[in-house]
Design a protein around this motif. Structure first.
Motif, PDB file in Angstrom:
ATOM      1  N   TYR A 292       0.783  -1.350  -0.209  1.00  0.00           N
ATOM      2  CA  TYR A 292      -0.221  -0.123   0.139  1.00  0.00           C
ATOM      3  C   TYR A 292       0.985   0.877  -0.482  1.00  0.00           C
ATOM      4  N   GLY A 293       0.603   2.273  -0.717  1.00  0.00           N
ATOM      5  CA  GLY A 293       1.191   2.930  -0.869  1.00  0.00           C
ATOM      6  C   GLY A 293       0.685   4.343   0.103  1.00  0.00           C
ATOM      7  N   LYS A 294       1.645   5.216   0.274  1.00  0.00           N
ATOM      8  CA  LYS A 294       1.291   5.783   1.704  1.00  0.00           C
ATOM      9  C   LYS A 294       1.068   7.806   0.760  1.00  0.00           C
ATOM     10  N   GLY A 295       1.408   7.894  -0.420  1.00  0.00           N
ATOM     11  CA  GLY A 295       0.853   8.954  -0.820  1.00  0.00           C
ATOM     12  C   GLY A 295      -0.624   9.648  -0.573  1.00  0.00           C
ATOM     13  N   PRO A 296      -1.404   9.127  -1.154  1.00  0.00           N
ATOM     14  CA  PRO A 296      -2.831   9.058  -1.067  1.00  0.00           C
ATOM     15  C   PRO A 296      -3.539   9.321   0.311  1.00  0.00           C
ATOM     16  N   ALA A 297      -2.648   8.975   0.976  1.00  0.00           N
ATOM     17  CA  ALA A 297      -3.497   8.950   2.734  1.00  0.00           C
ATOM     18  C   ALA A 297      -3.386  10.544   2.718  1.00  0.00           C
ATOM     19  N   GLY A 298      -1.497  11.429   2.508  1.00  0.00           N
ATOM     20  CA  GLY A 298      -1.835  12.960   3.081  1.00  0.00           C
ATOM     21  C   GLY A 298      -2.697  14.155   2.195  1.00  0.00           C
ATOM     22  N   GLN A 299      -3.351  13.344   0.812  1.00  0.00           N
ATOM     23  CA  GLN A 299      -3.965  13.619  -0.392  1.00  0.00           C
ATOM     24  C   GLN A 299      -5.283  14.223  -0.198  1.00  0.00           C
ATOM     25  N   LEU A 300      -5.879  13.002   0.880  1.00  0.00           N
ATOM     26  CA  LEU A 300      -6.792  12.815   0.993  1.00  0.00           C
ATOM     27  C   LEU A 300      -8.399  14.191   0.949  1.00  0.00           C
ATOM     28  N   LYS A 301      -9.043  13.989   0.855  1.00  0.00           N
ATOM     29  CA  LYS A 301      -9.486  15.821   0.828  1.00  0.00           C
ATOM     30  C   LYS A 301     -11.240  14.883   1.367  1.00  0.00           C
ATOM     31  N   VAL A 302     -11.406  15.682   2.705  1.00  0.00           N
ATOM     32  CA  VAL A 302     -11.871  15.005   3.801  1.00  0.00           C
ATOM     33  C   VAL A 302     -13.573  16.034   3.287  1.00  0.00           C
ATOM     34  N   GLY A 303     -14.724  15.473   3.181  1.00  0.00           N
ATOM     35  CA  GLY A 303     -15.865  16.149   2.967  1.00  0.00           C
ATOM     36  C   GLY A 303     -16.585  16.183   4.673  1.00  0.00           C
ATOM     37  N   LYS A 304     -16.548  15.673   4.949  1.00  0.00           N
ATOM     38  CA  LYS A 304     -17.218  15.183   6.143  1.00  0.00           C
ATOM     39  C   LYS A 304     -17.168  14.028   7.445  1.00  0.00           C
ATOM     40  N   CYS A 305     -17.035  13.925   8.428  1.00  0.00           N
ATOM     41  CA  CYS A 305     -16.613  13.039   9.394  1.00  0.00           C
ATOM     42  C   CYS A 305     -18.230  12.819  10.120  1.00  0.00           C
ATOM     43  N   THR A 306     -18.591  11.457  10.947  1.00  0.00           N
ATOM     44  CA  THR A 306     -19.488  11.473  11.797  1.00  0.00           C
ATOM     45  C   THR A 306     -19.320  10.491  12.756  1.00  0.00           C
ATOM     46  N   GLY A 307     -18.884  11.143  13.475  1.00  0.00           N
ATOM     47  CA  GLY A 307     -19.384  10.002  14.627  1.00  0.00           C
ATOM     48  C   GLY A 307     -20.295   9.168  15.242  1.00  0.00           C
ATOM     49  N   TYR A 308     -20.081   8.048  15.126  1.00  0.00           N
ATOM     50  CA  TYR A 308     -21.432   6.820  15.898  1.00  0.00           C
ATOM     51  C   TYR A 308     -20.973   5.768  16.914  1.00  0.00           C
ATOM     52  N   PRO A 309     -21.994   5.560  17.519  1.00  0.00           N
ATOM     53  CA  PRO A 309     -21.380   5.037  19.213  1.00  0.00           C
ATOM     54  C   PRO A 309     -21.971   3.783  18.424  1.00  0.00           C
ATOM     55  N   SER A 310     -20.737   2.395  18.459  1.00  0.00           N
ATOM     56  CA  SER A 310     -21.453   1.066  18.687  1.00  0.00           C
ATOM     57  C   SER A 310     -21.563  -0.133  19.729  1.00  0.00           C
ATOM     58  N   TYR A 311     -22.095  -0.769  20.045  1.00  0.00           N
ATOM     59  CA  TYR A 311     -21.760  -1.726  20.930  1.00  0.00           C
ATOM     60  C   TYR A 311     -22.066  -3.418  20.602  1.00  0.00           C
ATOM     61  N   TYR A 312     -20.864  -3.348  21.381  1.00  0.00           N
ATOM     62  CA  TYR A 312     -20.645  -5.474  21.326  1.00  0.00           C
ATOM     63  C   TYR A 312     -20.766  -6.098  22.139  1.00  0.00           C
ATOM     64  N   TYR A 313     -21.892  -6.932  22.835  1.00  0.00           N
ATOM     65  CA  TYR A 313     -22.352  -7.187  23.719  1.00  0.00           C
ATOM     66  C   TYR A 313     -22.118  -9.051  23.733  1.00  0.00           C
ATOM     67  N   LYS A 314     -21.532  -9.748  24.223  1.00  0.00           N
ATOM     68  CA  LYS A 314     -21.538 -11.196  24.144  1.00  0.00           C
ATOM     69  C   LYS A 314     -21.885 -11.666  25.647  1.00  0.00           C
ATOM     70  N   PHE A 315     -22.650 -12.683  25.691  1.00  0.00           N
ATOM     71  CA  PHE A 315     -23.245 -13.195  26.650  1.00  0.00           C
ATOM     72  C   PHE A 315     -22.675 -14.962  26.815  1.00  0.00           C
ATOM     73  N   GLN A 316     -21.936 -14.963  27.960  1.00  0.00           N
ATOM     74  CA  GLN A 316     -21.171 -16.752  28.311  1.00  0.00           C
ATOM     75  C   GLN A 316     -21.835 -16.944  29.032  1.00  0.00           C
ATOM     76  N   SER A 317     -22.180 -18.715  29.247  1.00  0.00           N
ATOM     77  CA  SER A 317     -22.507 -18.995  30.605  1.00  0.00           C
ATOM     78  C   SER A 317     -21.028 -20.447  30.791  1.00  0.00           C
ATOM     79  N   PHE A 318     -20.154 -19.960  31.731  1.00  0.00           N
ATOM     80  CA  PHE A 318     -19.372 -21.017  32.215  1.00  0.00           C
ATOM     81  C   PHE A 318     -19.858 -22.243  32.829  1.00  0.00           C
ATOM     82  N   GLY A 319     -20.107 -23.438  32.086  1.00  0.00           N
ATOM     83  CA  GLY A 319     -20.644 -24.648  32.695  1.00  0.00           C
ATOM     84  C   GLY A 319     -19.345 -25.918  32.248  1.00  0.00           C
ATOM     85  N   GLU A 320     -19.912 -26.859  33.047  1.00  0.00           N
ATOM     86  CA  GLU A 320     -18.819 -27.700  33.469  1.00  0.00           C
ATOM     87  C   GLU A 320     -19.467 -29.284  32.683  1.00  0.00           C
TER      88      GLU A 320
END
Length: 577
Positions: A292-320
């Motif tokens: 991957y070339g690094k060149g385009p990273a420095g030339q990005l033209k950002v129009g809009k940046c929006t932040g969103y929350p997301s949630y990762y949920y995990k349920f576990q049962s410890f059994g025997e």
């Protein structure tokens, strides 16, 4: 032949020992690519160019290339490919030896009697090797979760340990089903066939005078079959490529409702990143990937940046789950711990690891009992295996004369000390308790952008809920009503699958929820046309990238500067291959 068989055994062990690991499973993007491959499609790289897809085409189909540089979604595993090559080698070796012994060494005879059959056998075995993945696809398409498939449910019913597997991949459960196991029987069959062909070829070639000429004839018949692959596969690829639309990955699961998004956005504020922060993240990401070339990273033209929350949920049962096994050892007098042994669940046995899959073994108290040895029936001796109990053996001297001599193994008695009881004639029987612990889990992602959900599961987030109790109730999270509903479904599922099974005891349960920030960055349109997907709609990832997680990972599938083979590398975001 021996080297190939040893390599096959090593690769087969590595493949099946890694089956149950979640990180060895196919990602959804790889699964979509696998489905297209099984359908005979040539566009299997999401949004890939013709060069990308031809690279994947070779790495999936060519015998030698797919052995040394396989794709992760290749349905033919490396040990299966090595077995196919071994069959081709053995077959060509045997046929060439027979032709050479008959004096038929003309090139065109070798070509049609060796090369063409080797190619046909390779195509047939390729088709056969896809059986297991075809079963996986059928089960995956018929069920949202492979673990709900009837074959998997039956396998769990017969083997209770499958219910307690910790983070086992869906491919692992498919492998454990009876239908897919027959593919393993097929491998053993063709392994035997290849060994037989090698032995026949070696036996015939042993009587040949010109061994070097035979080896050259063998290679001239075998190696062209791998070169001719390009002669008929390249036109097939080019013809199909002109008739197929580009392939774009689409999220299979439905995103949470707008109500969830509204609740989450009201209660969590994710500030947008600055243009410099975005460029730094993309530059570091591109620098970490091959080609991957690094060149385009420095030339990005950002129009809009929006932040969103997301949630990762995990349920576990410890059994025997537990079971007892009877064992024995020689008894040479001494105390015997007899009496009334405790019931299965009354034996004291604690896990040595928390929330991890492992096995603990302990001796069952008061389970000892002395019995007569079942091998020697109490005599303490058994018949000598060298002389058969006669006390003498027949030896042949250098002149070929035979004579009877005293057996040195038993000193002429015809009897030896029984190794089972070590001559005591008695065995001390006892029972061992084998306890198997596991923490099966169910997870769910609440996320509101086009970022693939499986990426959210792997990144770093801020843990906002961690509840661990002997028996948990539904989790409460005001930011996401759909997550609360999933919590109830997960509890009910574990209640039906684990708690209702008398063979399993659930020790504790836990809920864990992490909040993962996601930044959706829309770039200003460039000079090029927006790519189209199969339905003619705009590519959802055109002029767009995502930064996600507290460790600020990047998902930029339309990054403008990467070499054609980079889509096919196992890099972090080389279209996640």
């Amino acid at each position: 032949m021996i080297v190939v068989l040893v390599a096959y055994g090593i690769l087969r062990y590595q493949h099946y020992s890694g089956r149950e690991k979640q990180d060895s499973a196919l990602t959804p993007i790889e699964f979509d690519s696998l489905c297209r491959y099984l359908d005979g499609k040539v566009h299997v790289i999401p949004g890939g160019t013709r060069c990308d897809n031809f690279s994947a085409y070779m790495r999936n189909r060519h015998e030698l290339i797919s052995l040394f540089a396989p794709m992760r979604f290749n349905p033919i595993s490396r040990h299966e490919r090595l077995l196919i090559i071994n069959v081709q080698f053995g077959m060509s070796f045997m046929i060439t030896a027979i032709l050479t012994s008959a004096g038929l060494t003309e090139y065109f005879i070798v070509l049609f009697v060796v090369t063409v059959p080797v190619m046909i056998v390779g195509i047939f075995l390729d088709w056969l090797a896809k059986y297991e993945e075809t079963q996986f696809r059928k089960m995956k398409e018929a069920h949202v979760d492979v673990r709900d498939a009837q074959a998997v449910v039956e396998a769990k019913s017969n083997n209770v340990r499958l219910k307690l597997k910790t983070d086992a991949s869906e491919e692992y459960y498919v492998h454990m089903t009876e239908n897919s196991q027959c593919a393993g029987c097929g491998q053993i069959l063709f392994l035997v066939i290849s060994v037989v062909m090698w032995i026949v070829g070696l036996a015939v070639s042993a009587g040949l005078d010109n061994e070097s000429g035979f080896i050259i004839a063998w290679l001239l018949g075998l190696l062209p079959s791998y070169a001719y692959w390009f002669g008929y596969q390249v036109p097939i690829f080019l013809c199909k490529d002109s008739t197929e639309e580009q392939f774009f990955y689409k999220e299979a699961e439905r995103k949470p409702s707008d109500g969830d998004a509204r609740h989450a956005m009201e209660m969590e504020t994710i500030h947008p990143l600055s243009e410099d922060e975005i460029k730094t993240c993309v530059s570091d990401w591109a620098d970490s990937l091959c080609c991957y070339g690094k060149g385009p990273a420095g030339q990005l033209k950002v129009g809009k940046c929006t932040g969103y929350p997301s949630y990762y949920y995990k349920f576990q049962s410890f059994g025997e789950t537990r079971h007892k096994e009877a064992k024995y050892r020689p008894y040479h007098d001494g105390p015997v711990d007899g009496g009334t042994e405790p019931d299965l669940w009354d034996v004291v046995c604690h896990p040595t690891q928390d929330w991890a899959e492992h096995e603990v073994t302990t001796k069952v108290p008061h389970s000892e009992e002395v019995k007569t040895c079942h091998v020697c029936h109490g005599s303490g001796t058994v018949s000598c295996d060298r002389c058969g109990g006669s006390g003498s053996c027949t030896e042949t001297d250098n002149d070929g004369n035979s004579r009877s001599v005293t057996c040195h193994s038993c000193n002429g008695s015809g009897r030896k000390t029984d190794p089972t009881c070590e001559g005591s004639g008695k065995l001390l029987w006892y029972k061992m308790l084998i306890a198997y612990f596991g923490a099966p889990g169910l997870d769910y992602v609440v996320e509101f952008t086009d970022l693939p959900d499986f990426l959210v599961k792997a990144c770093k987030g801020k843990e906002i809920v961690c509840v661990e109790e002997k028996k948990c109730g539904p989790v409460e999270l005001k930011q996401s009503p759909s997550l609360c509903q999933k919590s109830k479904e997960f509890l009910q599922r574990h209640r039906e699958e684990l708690e209702s099974d008398d063979r399993i005891r659930v020790l504790k349960q836990r809920h864990r929820i992490s909040m993962i920030p996601i930044w959706e960055v829309v770039l200003k349109p460039g000079d090029g046309d927006v790519e189209k997907d199969e339905e003619g709609k705009d590519d959802p990832f055109a002029n767009k990238l995502f930064i996600y997680g507290e460790d600020k990972r990047v998902y930029f599938p339309r990054y403008p500067q990467k070499c054609c083979c980079c889509d096919c590398m196992d890099g972090a975001n080389c279209t996640v291959m």
